[in-house]
Design a protein around this motif. Structure first.
Motif: not given
Length: 151
Positions: A83-108
């Motif tokens: 989460a990037d919480y520097r701007k505004g009140n709603r966190p941004s998740f732009i730095r999080a990996g794409s769901p496909e990449k994240a799931e692959r690395l999670y399983e790995y």
């Protein structure tokens, strides 16, 4: 890759009310993946976590690793660790990996842990999970692969 690691006496995860994973003494790992992460990052993080001396010995000093205590792992995917919480009140998740990449690395990551740890349980990637735990200490550490690569 970020891992929020909690030393626990017990932990469990449920999806739609059904128990899908539970452990006794060991570590609950909340795992976040970024776009920059790869298998080498996961391997480095697994080595660091499994060798971490964060369990108490007979004298009450944190001198023991997960393998020293025959501990267990519960690994839960959690993209909100980026989460990037520097701007505004709603966190941004732009730095999080794409769901496909994240799931692959999670399983790995889980696969690598299973090579070293006798019992590894996991959550359900992308599901609405209810995680329960008894934090032992409390003892919680944030591991960040960006910090590991600086040393």
């Amino acid at each position: 890759m970020r891992c929020l690691v909690q030393r626990v006496t017990e932990a469990s995860v449920r999806v739609d009310g059904a128990l899908i994973g539970s452990i006794g003494r060991g570590l609950l790992i909340l795992l976040g993946v970024s776009e920059e992460d790869d298998e080498a990052t996961a391997e480095k993080m697994v080595r660091k976590l499994l060798s971490a001396r964060i369990f108490e010995d007979g004298e009450g000093k944190t001198n023991l690793s997960l393998s020293d205590i025959s501990g267990e792992l519960l690994i839960i995917s959690q993209f909100t660790l980026y989460a990037d919480y520097r701007k505004g009140n709603r966190p941004s998740f732009i730095r999080a990996g794409s769901p496909e990449k994240a799931e692959r690395l999670y399983e790995y990551f889980i696969e690598q842990c299973r090579k070293e740890v006798r019992r590894v349980e996991q959550g359900s990637f992308g599901a609405d999970m209810k995680v329960s735990l008894t934090n032992d200490g409390p003892f919680t550490i944030l591991y960040d692969s960006e910090e590991l690569s600086r040393h």
